[in-house]
Scaffold this motif. Structure first.
Motif, PDB file in Angstrom:
ATOM      1  N   ASN A   1       0.816  -1.208   0.000  1.00 20.59           N
ATOM      2  CA  ASN A   1       0.000   0.000   0.000  1.00 20.59           C
ATOM      3  C   ASN A   1       0.856   1.267   0.000  1.00 20.59           C
ATOM      4  OD1 ASN A   1       0.962  -0.443   2.532  1.00 20.59           O
ATOM      5  ND2 ASN A   1      -0.974  -0.168   3.600  1.00 20.59           N
TER       6      ASN A   1
ATOM      7  N   GLU B   1       0.648  -5.512   4.066  1.00 20.12           N
ATOM      8  CA  GLU B   1       0.837  -5.008   5.425  1.00 20.12           C
ATOM      9  C   GLU B   1       0.643  -6.087   6.465  1.00 20.12           C
ATOM     10  OE1 GLU B   1      -0.762  -1.376   8.295  1.00 20.12           O
ATOM     11  OE2 GLU B   1      -1.753  -1.841   6.381  1.00 20.12           O
TER      12      GLU B   1
ATOM     13  N   THR C   1      -2.379   4.740   5.354  1.00 26.17           N
ATOM     14  CA  THR C   1      -2.769   5.621   4.259  1.00 26.17           C
ATOM     15  C   THR C   1      -2.292   7.024   4.570  1.00 26.17           C
ATOM     16  OG1 THR C   1      -4.883   6.030   5.303  1.00 26.17           O
ATOM     17  CG2 THR C   1      -4.802   4.265   3.681  1.00 26.17           C
TER      18      THR C   1
ATOM     19  N   ASP D   1      -5.953   8.262  -1.048  1.00 29.43           N
ATOM     20  CA  ASP D   1      -5.011   7.147  -1.041  1.00 29.43           C
ATOM     21  C   ASP D   1      -5.315   6.219   0.130  1.00 29.43           C
ATOM     22  OD1 ASP D   1      -3.626   8.111  -3.241  1.00 29.43           O
ATOM     23  OD2 ASP D   1      -2.561   9.523  -1.962  1.00 29.43           O
TER      24      ASP D   1
ATOM     25  N   SER E   1      -5.974   3.107   0.314  1.00 27.65           N
ATOM     26  CA  SER E   1      -5.394   1.769   0.247  1.00 27.65           C
ATOM     27  C   SER E   1      -4.882   1.532  -1.155  1.00 27.65           C
ATOM     28  CB  SER E   1      -6.435   0.708   0.612  1.00 27.65           C
ATOM     29  OG  SER E   1      -7.484   0.737  -0.345  1.00 27.65           O
ATOM     30  N   VAL E   2      -4.336   0.367  -1.350  1.00 28.89           N
ATOM     31  CA  VAL E   2      -3.883  -0.021  -2.684  1.00 28.89           C
ATOM     32  C   VAL E   2      -5.056  -0.116  -3.629  1.00 28.89           C
ATOM     33  CG1 VAL E   2      -2.627  -1.765  -3.979  1.00 28.89           C
ATOM     34  CG2 VAL E   2      -2.002  -1.281  -1.630  1.00 28.89           C
TER      35      VAL E   2
ATOM     36  N   PRO F   1     -11.689  -1.208  -0.762  1.00 31.16           N
ATOM     37  CA  PRO F   1     -10.938  -2.303  -0.133  1.00 31.16           C
ATOM     38  C   PRO F   1     -11.875  -3.338   0.478  1.00 31.16           C
ATOM     39  CG  PRO F   1     -10.108  -0.168   0.556  1.00 31.16           C
ATOM     40  CD  PRO F   1     -11.387   0.068  -0.164  1.00 31.16           C
TER      41      PRO F   1
END
Length: 1497
Positions: A1151, A1195, A1458, A1463, A1465-1466, A1474
């Motif tokens: 992330n 993570e 984050t 932004d 998360s990925v 997410p």
């Protein structure tokens, strides 16, 4: 007509138009009225007459006081006043003409006078009164001969009979003018015969001038001889026998005659010789001898010589103008056919030169030139100087016959001295020059003083025209070579005069003469043998005059330079890599004699086209030593020009300077050139605080010394640089030692001879400290950073070269002490220790060897004994140094850190900390010692020796590292002092970072690696009172300002430092076994420091450490993203450089990598076609980051992510209030109700957040109350921001309700930013013991604040209960997702009333039975948290007098993965929600539906 009384004053001529004309006219009229019958003749007693008035007016006109346009009307007017006035005017004009003819040889005044008379229409009077020659020159008569013939005929007719016919007229004419020859003086022929016999007999001792004069007197008296004819016969005898000049000159001195008489006789002979001057060579010798003997006055004979001076001067001026015109045509670009045009011009030039060489007859018909030759031949040097002053400088000697005659005179004068100092072998017979047989000639030179006083003036008068006799130039140079060698031995005044006088000869004679010669490298080398005795300051001054000034004084040099440049351009157009050999020969021939103009043109081409550097340098292989030295001067001269050294709006260094610097390094390395001038130029520029020219020194050191900067080295090369000298040479550098050995020695010698080694280092160090402040006027920081990096890199490069080439003894004699460097030289500690470190190491090694030799069994000492001796040596060497450096820093610094630690940090290097064993093994494996046919035995032996040397060096390095480790183990206990009642760890770490770590980690790449290893070494040594966790935390917490303040190279070095520390951190993070082995039970990881030694300290466990590492990664990401979003060029560039440098270790989490990748893409889009260098950097990193994605970890694998279902205490208070308000509206609870499960969840959250760190219950409650107040402020600020943000609205126009988790992340970022930005705040908090006064005061303050907060919350609870009754229907219609969520429970206030709590428990029990399994699981988690909290609280019963370290700041953001809402998360990068958040939303929706149904029921 001269007299003191004048009729007119100068004011008359100045004010001619106003009063002067009227005044002069009135004077003329007055004289005519006085005597009207005879106006031309006044009374004798009157001084003022008409003739005088006319004389003064005409004189004013000739002198220029009265202009012609004023004079002509005036004279025309006065002529009409009287009929005889014109005749009087002509008479006065004739008088003036006679006077001017004696003084004005050039006839400048005659022309305007004749023109005036001719304009007055007085031709008839002029023909009557003036001579025929004057009439012809004035132009009154067109043909003098015709007029003369007619005049004779007219006069003849006057005496002829009236009846004469043509034939009869001729007879009458003959009768009238023809007379019979008759000897009026009654001379006898016998007397002249005897006189000739007596004058030409053999001159012996008995024949003297006195005896001869008696004979001549008797002959004159006896035979009635004419004395003038006798004088003429004596002169004839002298002309025939000049070698007996002393006899005849003595005779003439006794003979009664005047100089004017002799001059008339000689002048008559000169006129009789006609145009062919060669036949009269003897008469010029006679004149020269008579002038030399002071018998004939030079002024008397000079007026008889032809041609006039004016015509000779005009010839010289014409020749000079032609030469300048030729020089100007060289710079004209022609558009015609160049090949054809060049061939025609070359053919014309060759023909013109041949004609000039053939046209030597004009010199032999010139009587003045012939007289000069005769004067030089007889040795009349002073008389020749008198004659040469009448003409421009070097005009007479520019005539080849005169210059050759002067060369012969110098040969004859210098011959004795030359034979004395330049002795030839007996078998070689040189050409012997006969001395001049004349006592009045300059005396021969027998000493250097005679050469200085006699020969040098002659040479200076000859100038560059000594090129006619190269042999004379060799003689002078060889004598000077011997003389200058003796000057260095003795310093008497005589030789000092010769030393400086010969500089003038070189400047005015020898070097200009060399320029005229075609190609003479031998003579150039001979000149260099003499020139090299002088220092480069004197040589460069001579070169400057030779190149820029001397050629303009001589037409022959102007033509030679023009021809030279023409050929140089022709050659430079054809230079390529394939044509180096023929081109180099052509350049060599051109530069043998006049290299200055050629090199200037070549250097201009090199500045414009850098691809010419290689071919041009290779083409210099045929140059002479003088040409190489001239090339060095030309480089310095071009660098000294006032040219702009920056380009692109002062954002970069100019290309011409870069090309010239590259050329300097290449040419100085390849050829033996003197480096003194270029090195002194760089030093002078540094004194003027101009560091941009350090680029030249950098190129010279890199190419000549083979020392490159450490910035471009690979990791393996850096590891090799940590080894010994042999390993550094084999694996740490690219250059081959054999290619730079000679050039490196030359550079070292130049630095030491000119005493520039240490001054250059000190100047660079001072300039490095001031370059940022001196370059503040630069429009862009990019250039400032580049100059700083250049100064830093060049200083390190130059210092490394000196430490490698110069011996320690030579260095220690020149380098100031460490105290002087820090105080008097104003140098920072990093540079001072960089300079002094080799000296300290050498002192330590010498002392260690000395102590070791004191033992009898030196070779049998054990390792422990060697360590003991080494420790003794360290104490003796470093003890005095510690005393020296202590006063140069604040006393407060030494309260946290011992000076011995400061000295240890700055004196050690990477080779002291570890041995690069893998590099040694790799290099040893590379050595192939297997014999083969292609290898010679010599090569095999060399490889075997190299392998043995590497193995031996590795062994020595290991022993050295062990000794250093023993020293550090002994010193570590006194490095950091424990100071009670304050936070020593923070102060200690701050001092360590500020004074040691940060200055050195950006010094060089090797120092960056050293700093990272040194921190790990402090941890491995278990250094007391040093916290490894705090040190790393302070390094990682906020690197924004560090990144923003770095230059480009510093950013690369800082990246290496971060990479080294991250490797250590991630090594411990990789496995629990590594952590337990290397970190557990280490002082650097202690969380509780016990004052009482009866109990053990507490340490951070593995999982808690993983949380902290995650927080560090988050902090680094946040700082770099801030720089990337700043829009500033420097910050963006440095951030990308650091990201590139630490890519192998960061980012390590998916992330965080996604966040960085998104920012990089944004930079690419913004900087494309705007700042291309940033775009290229970003694009390069983006590709590398995408390639490294496969190695990243999620993570959850990086650390155990705490569950977010039970919210943490650290969520912003504003969010908690929202959830609490929603709960109150849904079920009618008061704000003060707190269930037991809420407390349990709160305990669990605290335990999870702090990473299993023990805390007191009282301290936790105090912190909770304090944080609620801070969170409330953050919540209110967040609400204002959300109201102003239009992006938060949904498509239907309604405001979207943000996720509670995102709000928590934003609050944490804001809070973390405020904490980190405060440089004075510490990352670690310490509490005093319980019994201290300081602790009791803080507990009282916390209790008071808790009471105030409780009363405020009770008031708010009453207000909420009133509003809840009036809005019951609206509460039911709204979503109740937050009523049953654990978030609302954990955010309840702890100080609510008991009645509200009991009511809340009943309603909660009722809802709990009707909720689903998800709610039951939440309750079970809360009970589990409560159980864990009680169990941990039991361990806090026996804390005693312990100091607890709060690591809240180390892991306060371990759940914040984050950076902002966009932004989260990925998955946000992929435009999807997410999975974890979707599950969270589903759970909250189920809870809200359950509560709604229960409320309706």
């Amino acid at each position: 007509m001269a007299g003191d009384h004048r009729l007119f004053t100068p004011e008359t001529w100045k004010n001619w138009d106003k009063t002067g004309r009227a005044e002069a006219l009135q004077v003329i009229k007055d004289f005519i009225q006085d005597d009207p019958d005879n106006p031309g003749f006044s009374q004798p007693e009157e001084a003022a007459d008409l003739s005088r008035a006319l004389y003064e007016i005409l004189s004013a006109f000739l002198k220029g006081s009265l202009r012609r346009e004023h004079a002509r009307p005036f004279f025309a007017e006065i002529i009409n006043l009287h009929p005889d006035l014109a005749s009087q005017l002509v008479e006065v004009s004739m008088l003036l003409d006679l006077e001017n003819s004696a003084t004005d040889r050039m006839g400048k005044n005659r022309e305007p006078l004749m023109a005036l008379l001719k304009s007055l229409e007085t031709d008839k009077l002029l023909k009557e009164r003036l001579e025929i020659e004057t009439l012809g020159e004035a132009g009154v008569v067109k043909n003098k001969k015709t007029f003369h013939t007619r005049q004779i005929k007219v006069k003849t007719k006057l005496f002829a009979p009236s009846f004469s016919l043509k034939s009869a007229g001729r007879d009458v004419t003959a009768v009238t003018y023809k007379q019979q020859k008759f000897n009026l003086l009654r001379e006898e022929t016998e007397g002249y015969a005897k006189l000739v016999t007596e004058l030409n007999e053999d001159i012996t001792d008995r024949v003297t001038p006195k005896s001869m004069i008696q004979i001549i007197r008797s002959l004159i008296g006896g035979f009635n001889l004419d004395p003038n004819r006798v004088l003429d016969l004596i002169l004839e005898s002298l002309e025939c026998r000049p070698h007996h000049h002393e006899f005849y000159t003595g005779l003439l001195k006794l003979y009664p005659c005047e100089s004017s008489t002799i001059s008339e006789l000689l002048g008559f002979k000169l006129n009789s010789y006609g145009l062919n001057g060669r036949t009269g060579k003897g008469i010029y010798t006679t004149i020269a001898l008579l002038i030399q003997a002071n018998i004939l006055q030079f002024s008397d004979i000079y007026k008889w010589l032809t041609p006039e001076d004016s015509s000779m001067i005009e010839d010289y001026q014409r020749e000079e103008s032609e030469a300048k015109e030729i020089a100007m045509k060289i710079h004209i670009v022609s558009t015609k056919d160049k090949d054809k045009d060049n061939k025609d011009k070359e053919r014309e030039d060759d023909e013109r030169e041949r004609e000039e060489m053939r046209n030597m007859e004009k010199f032999y018909t010139n009587q003045k030139v012939q007289l000069c030759i005769a004067l030089l031949e007889v040795g009349a040097w002073d008389n020749f100087n008198e004659l040469s002053r009448r003409f421009p400088d070097y005009y007479l000697v520019s005539c080849p016959p005169i210059s050759q005659a002067l060369c012969k005179l110098i040969h004859a004068t210098i011959e004795p001295m030359y034979r004395k100092v330049c002795v030839l072998p007996s078998r070689l017979k040189g050409t012997v020059v006969e001395l001049i047989n004349n006592s009045l000639a300059p005396p021969p030179a027998y000493t250097f003083e005679d050469v200085c006083n006699t020969i040098f003036p002659m040479l200076c008068a000859l100038g560059p025209h000594v090129y006619h006799d190269p042999g004379l130039m060799y003689k002078v140079l060889r004598i000077a070579k011997v003389a200058l060698k003796q000057v260095t031995i003795s310093g008497d005044n005589m030789r000092q005069d010769f030393y400086y006088e010969f500089l003038t000869v070189l400047d005015e004679v020898l070097l200009p003469a060399l320029s005229v010669l075609d190609s003479n490298p031998c003579l150039a080398e001979e000149i260099w043998e003499v020139l090299k005795v002088y220092p480069y300051q004197h040589r460069y001054k001579i070169y400057g005059r030779w190149k820029n000034e001397t050629h303009a004084q001589h037409p022959i040099l102007i033509k030679a330079k023009a021809r030279l440049l023409k050929k140089a351009k022709f050659i430079m157009m054809r230079i390529t890599k394939e044509t180096i050999k023929p081109v180099s020969r052509g350049i060599g021939k051109l530069t043998h004699n006049n290299p200055g103009p050629i090199f200037h043109y070549i250097l201009i081409q090199v500045q414009l086209y850098d691809n010419l550097i290689g071919p041009v340098v290779d083409s210099f292989k045929y140059l002479t030593s003088l040409s190489y030295d001239m090339l060095a001067y030309c480089i310095v001269e071009i660098l000294s020009e006032n040219k702009d050294r920056t380009a692109n709006d002062a954002m970069a260094i100019s290309p011409w300077l870069q090309s010239l610097s590259n050329f300097c390094g290449t040419v100085f390395k390849k050829y033996p050139m003197d480096l003194g001038g270029i090195l002194q130029f760089v030093a002078n520029q540094l004194k003027c605080e101009k560091s941009i020219d350090l680029l030249i020194l950098r190129e010279i050191v890199q190419k000549m010394g083979g020392i490159d900067t450490l910035e471009d080295l690979t990791s393996e090369q850096l590891d090799a640089m940590c080894g010994g000298e042999l390993l550094r040479r084999e694996a740490g550098q690219y250059q081959q030692e054999r290619n730079i050995k000679r050039s490196s020695v030359r550079l070292k010698e130049a630095l030491l001879e000119n005493n520039l080694a240490i001054p250059l280092l000190l100047l660079m160090a001072q300039q490095r400290s001031s370059v940022v402040y001196n370059q503040t006027e630069s429009p862009h920081l990019k250039l400032v950073g580049k100059l700083y990096d250049q100064c830093q890199d060049t200083m390190v490069q130059f210092g490394s070269y000196l430490f490698q080439m110069v011996t320690i003894d030579e260095l220690s004699d020149r380098l100031p002490s460490i105290g002087t460097l820090l105080s008097d030289c104003h140098i920072n500690a990093d540079v001072a220790f960089f300079l002094a470190r080799p000296l300290f190491t050498n002192m330590l090694n010498l002392k260690y060897d000395e102590l070791r030799r004191q033992d009898r069994g030196e070779k049998k000492l054990t390792i422990e004994q060697k360590k003991k001796r080494y420790l003794e040596a360290c104490n003796e060497v470093f003890g005095p140094i510690v005393v020296k450096i202590r006063p140069h820093f604040s006393c407060k610094v030494w309260e946290d850190m011992d000076p011995s630690f400061f000295l240890t940090f700055w004196t050690l290097t990477m080779s002291d900390l570890e041995v690069p064993t893998h590099i040694y093994e790799k290099e040893i494996k590379k050595i192939d010692i297997n014999p083969s046919s292609s290898k010679r035995k010599k090569d095999t032996d060399r490889l075997v020796s190299l392998r043995e040397k590497l193995q031996e060096e590795e062994k020595r390095q290991k022993e050295h590292v062990e000794r250093v480790r023993a020293r550090l183990q002994q010193e570590k206990d006194k490095w950091f002092m424990l100071r009670a009642a304050r936070s020593p760890k923070n102060d200690t770490v701050t001092a360590f970072l500020q004074l040691c770590l940060f200055p050195r980690c950006t010094f060089t790449a090797l120092d960056a690696v050293y700093c990272s290893k040194f921190v790990k070494m402090l941890h491995d040594l278990k250094t007391p009172n040093f916290s490894t966790l705090i040190c790393y935390d302070r390094m990682y917490c906020d690197i924004t300002y560090t990144v923003a303040s770095c230059t480009e190279q510093e950013a690369n070095r800082y990246a290496r430092f971060l990479l080294g520390t991250l490797e250590t951190v991630m090594h411990w993070h990789a496995s629990q076994s590594n952590y337990e082995k290397e970190c557990a039970n280490y002082p650097g990881f202690v969380t509780k420091y016990r004052v009482s030694r009866q109990e053990a300290n507490d340490y951070v466990d593995y999982e808690n450490y993983r949380h902290v590492v995650h927080k560090w990664h988050y902090k680094i990401t946040k700082a770099l993203v801030t720089c990337l979003e700043s829009g500033d060029y420097i910050q963006i560039r440095n951030a990308i450089l650091i990201l590139q440098g630490i890519l192998s270790r960061f980012p390590a989490i998916t992330n965080l990598a996604a966040v960085i990748e998104k920012r990089i893409e944004k930079v690419k889009n913004q900087e494309k076609n705007r700042r291309n260098d940033l775009y290229v950097l970003a694009n390069s990193y983006s590709g590398r980051l995408k390639a490294a994605k496969s190695t990243l970890m999620p993570e959850t694998d990086f650390h155990i992510v705490p569950k977010r279902t039970p919210p943490a205490n650290k969520v912003v208070n504003g969010t908690t209030e929202k959830a609490q308000a929603a709960t109150n509206k849904g079920d009618g609870k008061t704000g003060g109700e707190v269930t037991e499960n809420d407390k349990e969840a709160k305990v669990e959250s605290t335990e999870a957040t702090n990473g299993d760190v023990d805390m007191k219950e009282e301290k936790r409650e105090t912190r909770s109350g304090r944080k609620e107040g801070d969170d409330k402020k953050d919540s209110e600020a967040k609400k204002d921001d959300k109201k102003d943000d239009p992006k938060k609205k949904t498509k239907d126009g309604k405001r979207a309700k943000p996720d509670e988790e995102d709000e928590a992340v934003e609050a944490d970022i804001e809070r973390e930013g405020s904490v980190v930005s405060n440089s004075s705040s510490s990352s670690v908090k310490m509490e005093p013991p319980e019994g201290s006064t300081r602790g009791s005061k803080r507990r009282k303050t916390e209790a008071n604040s808790k009471k105030e907060e409780t009363s405020h919350k009770e008031h708010k609870h009453k207000e909420r209960s009133k509003r809840s009754k009036s809005h019951e229907k609206s509460r039911r219609s709204r979503s109740g997702s937050s009523e049953n969520s654990p978030h609302s429970k954990s955010r309840s206030t702890e100080s609510d009333s008991p009645s509200a709590q009991s009511e809340s428990r009943k309603k909660h029990k009722h809802r709990k039975h009707s909720s689903k399994s998800k709610l039951a699981e939440a309750v079970m988690q809360e009970k589990t948290a409560k159980h864990i909290s009680r169990k941990r609280a039991s361990r806090q019963a026996h804390i005693g007098n312990s100091v607890i370290m709060d690591v809240e700041t180390l892991d306060s953001d371990e759940n914040d993965f984050t950076l902002a809402d966009e932004d989260c998360s990925v998955a946000s990068h992929e435009n999807q929600e997410p999975p974890r958040k979707r599950n969270l939303h589903k759970t909250e929706q189920k809870h809200s539906r359950t509560r709604s149904r229960h409320t309706r029921h």
